[in-house]
Write an enzyme that holds these catalytic residues in place. Structure first.
Site, PDB file in Angstrom:
ATOM      1  N   ASP A   1     -16.285 -94.142  72.346  1.00 20.85           N
ATOM      2  CA  ASP A   1     -16.239 -95.191  73.377  1.00 20.85           C
ATOM      3  C   ASP A   1     -14.924 -95.981  73.359  1.00 20.85           C
ATOM      4  OD1 ASP A   1     -18.807 -94.253  73.178  1.00 20.85           O
ATOM      5  OD2 ASP A   1     -19.762 -96.213  73.018  1.00 20.85           O
TER       6      ASP A   1
ATOM      7  N   GLN B   1     -11.535 -83.451  61.408  1.00 20.57           N
ATOM      8  CA  GLN B   1     -11.996 -82.896  60.141  1.00 20.57           C
ATOM      9  C   GLN B   1     -13.386 -82.273  60.236  1.00 20.57           C
ATOM     10  OE1 GLN B   1     -13.166 -85.466  56.482  1.00 20.57           O
ATOM     11  NE2 GLN B   1     -11.259 -84.450  55.952  1.00 20.57           N
TER      12      GLN B   1
ATOM     13  N   LEU C   1     -24.976 -84.167  56.937  1.00 22.24           N
ATOM     14  CA  LEU C   1     -24.023 -84.171  55.838  1.00 22.24           C
ATOM     15  C   LEU C   1     -24.686 -84.023  54.470  1.00 22.24           C
ATOM     16  CD1 LEU C   1     -21.013 -84.715  55.122  1.00 22.24           C
ATOM     17  CD2 LEU C   1     -21.647 -87.100  54.867  1.00 22.24           C
TER      18      LEU C   1
ATOM     19  N   ALA D   1     -15.856-101.745  59.687  1.00 26.06           N
ATOM     20  CA  ALA D   1     -14.593-102.361  60.119  1.00 26.06           C
ATOM     21  C   ALA D   1     -14.848-103.627  60.922  1.00 26.06           C
ATOM     22  CB  ALA D   1     -13.775-101.361  60.934  1.00 26.06           C
TER      23      ALA D   1
ATOM     24  N   HIS E   1     -16.288 -81.204  57.792  1.00 29.47           N
ATOM     25  CA  HIS E   1     -16.761 -81.334  56.407  1.00 29.47           C
ATOM     26  C   HIS E   1     -17.380 -80.009  56.022  1.00 29.47           C
ATOM     27  CE1 HIS E   1     -18.956 -82.724  52.909  1.00 29.47           C
ATOM     28  NE2 HIS E   1     -18.398 -83.908  53.001  1.00 29.47           N
TER      29      HIS E   1
ATOM     30  N   ARG F   1      -8.189 -86.173  56.217  1.00 27.15           N
ATOM     31  CA  ARG F   1      -8.591 -87.319  55.409  1.00 27.15           C
ATOM     32  C   ARG F   1      -9.204 -86.869  54.094  1.00 27.15           C
ATOM     33  NH1 ARG F   1     -13.265 -89.704  54.486  1.00 27.15           N
ATOM     34  NH2 ARG F   1     -14.497 -88.919  56.254  1.00 27.15           N
TER      35      ARG F   1
ATOM     36  N   HIS G   1     -16.889 -83.810  61.480  1.00 23.74           N
ATOM     37  CA  HIS G   1     -17.174 -84.976  60.657  1.00 23.74           C
ATOM     38  C   HIS G   1     -16.332 -86.205  60.986  1.00 23.74           C
ATOM     39  CE1 HIS G   1     -18.767 -87.049  57.209  1.00 23.74           C
ATOM     40  NE2 HIS G   1     -17.595 -87.141  56.617  1.00 23.74           N
TER      41      HIS G   1
ATOM     42  N   ARG H   1     -11.166 -81.183  52.097  1.00 23.69           N
ATOM     43  CA  ARG H   1     -12.150 -80.622  53.023  1.00 23.69           C
ATOM     44  C   ARG H   1     -11.591 -79.568  53.957  1.00 23.69           C
ATOM     45  NH1 ARG H   1     -14.885 -86.536  54.213  1.00 23.69           N
ATOM     46  NH2 ARG H   1     -15.948 -86.639  52.198  1.00 23.69           N
TER      47      ARG H   1
ATOM     48  N   SER I   1     -12.415 -92.921  54.226  1.00 21.91           N
ATOM     49  CA  SER I   1     -12.853 -93.563  55.471  1.00 21.91           C
ATOM     50  C   SER I   1     -13.411 -94.940  55.172  1.00 21.91           C
ATOM     51  CB  SER I   1     -13.904 -92.718  56.179  1.00 21.91           C
ATOM     52  OG  SER I   1     -15.024 -92.531  55.343  1.00 21.91           O
TER      53      SER I   1
ATOM     54  N   PHE J   1     -14.183 -86.610  43.327  1.00 23.22           N
ATOM     55  CA  PHE J   1     -14.327 -86.302  44.747  1.00 23.22           C
ATOM     56  C   PHE J   1     -13.193 -85.361  45.140  1.00 23.22           C
ATOM     57  CE2 PHE J   1     -16.558 -87.787  48.593  1.00 23.22           C
ATOM     58  CZ  PHE J   1     -17.723 -88.242  48.024  1.00 23.22           C
TER      59      PHE J   1
ATOM     60  N   GLU K   1     -19.862 -84.731  49.554  1.00 27.94           N
ATOM     61  CA  GLU K   1     -18.930 -84.121  48.614  1.00 27.94           C
ATOM     62  C   GLU K   1     -19.255 -84.563  47.186  1.00 27.94           C
ATOM     63  OE1 GLU K   1     -14.938 -83.717  50.380  1.00 27.94           O
ATOM     64  OE2 GLU K   1     -14.344 -85.007  48.729  1.00 27.94           O
TER      65      GLU K   1
END
Lengths: 232, 582
Positions: free
Chosen positions: B218, B237, B249, B18, B239, B391, B349, B283, B396, B117, B252
């Site tokens: 943070d 969430q 992880l 991001a 996972h 989600r 997750h 999930r 994400s 997915f 998926e």
């Protein structure tokens, strides 16, 4: 199991020389070395400094010299290191504190190979086409996580810090052999100088050090060959 | 040591997907990117399976189907205007990534490859669809590398290993941030016209998590302390497939390629819980199913895990399409997924909640979505809300890129139209006080000093045991009380390292404060929401309750440091809430 850790430490302020500190921790055989370092930091000596983040070998933060070999602390298990483990910072860069080294020069070398796609012309409306075979050609070198384990294991780099080093060449390879890239001549010219690929003496330390299993010496060889041929 | 002052039109905190996407969309402006890690260490790089976009490269697909799946997956809590943007712009975003150099896996005819997915369907739920664009099982790594490479090309200015401490607000506008340089312990004031928080998640509030050590909430905590509420924090969430005990992880995508889940009795238990989508249900549903099986004693050999079986896929598929998770399983479990099933358990997750924003990443702080000028948030630390109560896998990555880009573009507009706001007087003063207390220890004297490691362990254990996949009022009340106690003890926390240079003891103490605040908003939000929706599953309130709870929560900090909850409505455009079955 009881594990004895011998860690090379450096305060980073004041004038104390580097020194060895010993710690003993209880660890599961399947614990990562990183878990043992955390056991020291969280419950014995909070002043011990090291970098870490993902803890499963993908972020590249915790490369260090472990029992004489460059590895990621989060990708090696205690049972594979034995009951006495020696940990030192990576060689060849200034130590900031304990196991933390200044990687500024490492990333400067990375940037020097122009590690970004330089395609020809405007992008099409949809994706650029690339066959699975063309994609496979540079797959190995896309895996690099820039942990610096390879470069700091290389005798050519130790003897000449200006050598661009295996990590930067790996990342040049990733673009040189990408069918979408059009900056081949420019990239090759940059690697042909006195501090370029020819400093590689095929010692293979880098291959052994790479936590991502990249066949680095082979990639460097392919870049050398491309230089001799003037094309990829 | 006095603080150093810097001035930039825009300051971005966080250098994952991001933050970097925003930086690339602020070209031509004066921008600084602060990151507490080197950018290539950001947790975007750990994302594995893919990024969802209805390219239709493998079979028919439409952004409307992607939108529907996202809304249904969210248990109808997502804001549908934002989800529409997510699903529409996912397509151009993936193509942009390809143009910028991302080495996607390819179809035989050279297009971007896509795979199934969880919760991705055709024709509004009829069957699974191949929508996840991937680069083997290291899609996030490729995204992070590609964006960082583009930032090098565009000469973006970075301040690496700078930890954000405070958000500066003056006269109703955001005026910058205060940050600590980890390398030398110096304090820095960044004066800015606009600030973006792209600091990622807070998975380290839990004991078993897929999240990096750095994910300590943070940005969420710093915004909250500055008076901004946190939205929908009760939705966290889990996972379904983390490596047993470690939480690492297993994508998926492993089930997208055909992997199956089995319990200790050799049963394919998802047949009971999601007869249509089975192992590719969303999930929240699979994590609950696994917990139910484990509680009934149906774990493998009675232990707290089930099996993810990939063996029938064969060596070639496993090693070429899932090389990284194969490597993880071999390294950490000493087993080969080609030959043996993988022991998995649900792992903390992803935070669906976060700093509330509009669809341009602008932070909104009240029930009427009033904008706090100059403040932006994007990615996991933000809540647009496109994920609602749960989600969908791959969203994400879509979220960080689509809304990171939008935030960058709107910031470019904002900084062009506005002057610098004044800085507050002595902007670094409270951070200095705070740091000196942590360095010197609390007021209770040596006898009462408590260790950061011990407090953090207690926090993570409490949250895991009492506020994870299943919740109830009694346990959540206990967590709330415990957190109150931990926050008090934190006031006495002290560190051993009194040095200035690369003092990670200090960094971890600061991060623990963030974790405690964020965990508190999760626990209080979860206790208050008396229904079950998406990832928030209350055993004492097992039904979804649209009449009373189809609304977003906003957790505000009270002057005494407590939490006050307010609510705002959900935006519903195309899809009316229905019962959620798969």
């Amino acid at each position: 199991m009881r594990v004895k850790l011998r860690i090379k430490r450096f305060d980073g302020e004041g004038d104390r020389e580097p020194y060895w500190a010993e710690y003993e921790v209880e660890a599961e055989p399947t614990d990562r070395l990183l878990d043992a370092l955390h056991a020291v930091k969280w419950y014995q000596d909070g002043t011990l400094s090291f970098r870490r983040s993902c803890a499963h070998g993908v972020c590249g933060s915790d490369a260090m010299l472990i029992n004489g070999r460059n590895r990621l602390a989060c990708k090696v298990l205690v049972k594979d290191l034995g009951e006495r483990i020696t940990v030192e910072p990576l060689r060849g860069y200034p130590v900031i504190k304990d196991l933390v080294v200044d990687q500024t020069a490492f990333f400067q070398k990375y940037e020097s190979v122009k590690p970004y796609l330089s395609p020809e012309g405007e992008p099409p409306a949809r994706e650029r086409l690339q066959t699975p075979e063309q994609r496979e050609r540079f797959d190995d070198t896309t895996k690099c996580i820039l942990c610096a384990a390879c470069t700091t294991s290389c005798p050519s780099f130790w003897s000449n810090p200006d050598y661009v080093g295996p990590a930067a060449i790996v990342n040049a390879h990733r673009f040189l052999f990408d069918s979408r890239d059009a900056a081949t001549a420019e990239r090759l010219a940059g690697l042909n100088g006195t501090d370029g690929v020819w400093r590689c003496r095929t010692v293979f330390n880098c291959v052994e050090a790479c936590p991502r299993g990249i066949d680095i010496t082979r990639a460097i060889g392919e870049v050398k060959k491309a230089l001799l041929l003037g094309r990829t | 040591m006095p603080a150093s002052y810097h001035q930039f039109e825009a300051v971005i905190v966080g250098a994952g997907g991001a933050g970097l996407m925003a930086a690339l969309n602020l070209q031509g402006r004066d921008v600084a990117v602060l990151s507490k890690l080197h950018p290539v260490r950001s947790h975007t790089g750990a994302a594995q399976g893919g990024i969802g976009a209805a390219l239709g490269n493998m079979e028919e697909d439409h952004w409307e189907w992607h939108m529907f799946d996202t809304v249904k997956g969210s248990d109808y809590l997502a804001d549908q205007d934002a989800v529409e943007i997510l699903a529409r712009e996912a397509i151009e975003t993936v193509l942009e990534l390809e143009h910028r150099g991302l080495p996607f896996s390819r179809t035989p005819d050279g297009k971007i490859a896509q795979r199934p997915f969880g919760g991705h369907t055709r024709e509004y739920g009829k069957a699974a669809v191949r929508r996840a664009c991937y680069a083997a099982d290291r899609t996030g790594h490729m995204i992070l590398q590609t964006l960082y490479q583009q930032c090098i090309r565009n000469q973006v200015k970075f301040f690496n290993e700078y930890l954000v401490l405070e958000l500066l607000v003056e006269g109703g506008r955001v005026a910058g941030v205060v940050a600590l340089s980890v390398a030398d312990g110096s304090l820095h004031v960044f004066h800015a016209k606009a600030v973006l928080f792209a600091t990622g998640g807070c998975g380290r509030i839990y004991q078993i998590t897929s999240n990096a050590h750095a994910l300590t909430g943070d940005g969420m905590a710093v915004a909250w302390r500055a008076g901004v509420p946190l939205e929908d924090m009760e939705f966290f969430q889990f996972h379904p497939t983390g490596i047993y005990k470690m939480g690492i992880l297993i994508t998926e995508g492993a089930r997208g390629e055909g992997g199956k889940l089995f319990n200790g009795r050799g049963e394919r238990f998802m047949e009971k819980y999601a007869p249509t989508l089975l192992d590719l249900a969303p999930r929240d549903i699979i994590s609950r199913a696994i917990y139910r099986e484990l509680r009934q004693g149906h774990g493998i050999e009675g232990k707290w895990y089930v099996h993810l079986d990939l063996r029938h896929l064969g060596r070639a598929v496993i090693e070429t399409k899932l090389p990284d998770i194969t490597d993880f399983v071999r390294t950490y479990l000493g087993i080969d997924p080609v030959e043996a099933p993988i022991p998995v358990q649900p792992t903390a997750h992803y935070a669906m909640g976060g700093i509330p924003t509009d669809v341009w990443g602008r932070v909104v702080f009240d029930e009427k979505n009033k904008v706090l000028p100059g403040f932006y948030a994007a990615g996991e630390c933000a809540c647009v809300s496109v994920h609602g109560a749960n989600r969908l896998g791959t969203n994400s990555l879509v979220d960080i890129l689509v809304f990171g880009r939008r935030a960058g573009r709107d910031m470019a507009r904002f900084v062009a139209e506005n002057d610098f706001p004044p800085l507050p007087r002595q902007p670094e003063e409270s951070a200095l006080r705070w740091l000196s207390r942590l360095r010197e220890g609390g007021n209770g004297g040596a006898a009462r000093r408590v260790s950061v490691g011990e407090l953090r362990d207690t926090l993570q254990g409490e949250m895991m045991d009492k506020a994870s996949v299943f919740r109830d009022g009694k346990l959540l009340t206990e967590v709330g009380e415990k957190l109150q106690e931990l926050k008090e003890r934190y006031q006495e926390a002290t560190i051993q390292d009194r040095g200035r240079v690369f003092n990670t003891d200090l960094v971890e103490a600061i991060e623990l404060g963030f974790l405690l605040d964020v965990a508190h908003t999760v626990a209080v939000g979860a206790l208050t929401r008396q229904e079950s929706r998406g990832a928030h599953s209350r055993e004492d309130f097992p039904q979804r309750d649209d009449k009373n709870w189809l609304k977003h929560s906003l957790a505000y900090r009270t002057p005494s440091g407590g939490i006050e909850l307010k609510y705002k409505p959900v935006t519903i455009t195309r899809f009316q809430p229905q019962e959620r079955k798969y």
